[in-house]
Design a protein around this motif. Structure first.
Motif, PDB file in Angstrom:
ATOM      1  N   PHE A 120       1.770   8.232  -1.123  1.00  0.00           N
ATOM      2  CA  PHE A 120       0.554   7.897  -1.853  1.00  0.00           C
ATOM      3  C   PHE A 120       0.685   8.182  -3.349  1.00  0.00           C
ATOM      4  N   THR A 130       1.902   5.076  -4.828  1.00  0.00           N
ATOM      5  CA  THR A 130       0.808   4.097  -4.858  1.00  0.00           C
ATOM      6  C   THR A 130      -0.096   4.331  -6.061  1.00  0.00           C
ATOM      7  N   GLN A 131      -0.507   5.564  -6.264  1.00  0.00           N
ATOM      8  CA  GLN A 131      -1.399   5.883  -7.390  1.00  0.00           C
ATOM      9  C   GLN A 131      -0.748   5.549  -8.730  1.00  0.00           C
ATOM     10  N   ASP A 163      -5.833  -5.724   0.634  1.00  0.00           N
ATOM     11  CA  ASP A 163      -4.904  -4.685   1.088  1.00  0.00           C
ATOM     12  C   ASP A 163      -4.427  -5.069   2.488  1.00  0.00           C
ATOM     13  N   THR A 197      -5.308   3.803   0.737  1.00  0.00           N
ATOM     14  CA  THR A 197      -5.232   3.039  -0.516  1.00  0.00           C
ATOM     15  C   THR A 197      -6.522   2.278  -0.779  1.00  0.00           C
TER      16      THR A 197
END
Length: 234
Positions: A22, A25-26, A42, A50
């Motif tokens: 994650f 992802t951020q 998504d 997410t």
């Protein structure tokens, strides 16, 4: 068709199971300058980590799709608890009928490889707005794989093919994407720390053994298999 590896992720309720986790992802999303008026799709949303982040951080309209009922059950629980207005759809992206040219941004975090790759890419190209972008985090072959290793990887993850970086780019271009870039990230396929988990009440021993097998596999083949983050514009 069942997939034992995806069943494992669903039963453990793991968020951010994709390469880079994650945190990756951020960092990717924070560079995208996502606007509140934008629509985001998504694909393979899993437990919704997410999708929840997108609605909370950017206030954009998010549609989350997954074909695994248990994944979506846990995603819906997450969205309800956090009061996240995510549009949730259960189904296979290859079979769903979306309005053409309806999304500004598509995300797929270790998802496309579990499908018929080119068919899925063509489908996603059709629902993305012209000038829109798609971000994929996907496994790649770093070198030619032996027949043994290829078959083992496909069996372990329930996938049909493993592409190298160049082959991904070719398929993306054939699907209609005109700009394809690789976002600069580490390429090693390593186990990331799991901080987001919502396990089912009963998890059989088979899933623990499969998780151990997965960890051994990526450790033993870290130089052979890796991942890339593709940013594609239509």
């Amino acid at each position: 068709m069942t997939n034992n590896y995806l069943d494992l992720l669903a039963n453990f309720g793991i968020g951010g199971a994709h390469p880079g986790g994650f945190f990756l992802t951020q960092s990717i999303l924070n560079k995208e300058q996502i606007q509140q008026f934008e629509t985001v799709l998504d694909i393979g949303c899993g437990t919704g980590q997410t999708a929840e982040y997108l609605t909370k951080r950017y206030g954009c309209t998010v549609t989350a799709v997954d074909n695994h009922p248990l994944m979506l059950e846990k995603a819906n629980t997450r969205f309800l608890k956090s009061d996240s207005p995510v549009i949730v759809i259960e189904g296979d992206i290859q079979q769903l009928n979306f309005q053409e040219r309806s999304y500004d941004l598509i995300l797929a975090e270790s998802v496309i490889i579990f499908t018929t790759i080119f068919s899925t890419l063509k489908k996603l190209a059709g629902v993305l707005k012209i000038g829109g972008r798609m971000i994929l985090i996907e496994m790649v072959a770093e070198q030619s794989l032996t027949e043994d290793l290829y078959e083992k990887a496909c069996s372990l993850y329930g996938i049909k093919e493993i592409l190298d970086e160049a082959e991904w780019k070719v398929k993306l271009g054939q699907a209609g994407f005109t700009q394809i870039e690789i976002i600069d990230t580490p390429h090693a396929l390593t186990q990331t720390e799991i901080k987001d988990i919502n396990p089912s009440d009963t998890i059989t021993l088979d899933y623990f053994e499969l998780w151990d097998e997965h960890n051994r596999f990526i450790t033993e083949n870290s130089g052979v298999l890796g991942y890339r983050v593709f940013r594609c514009i239509l």
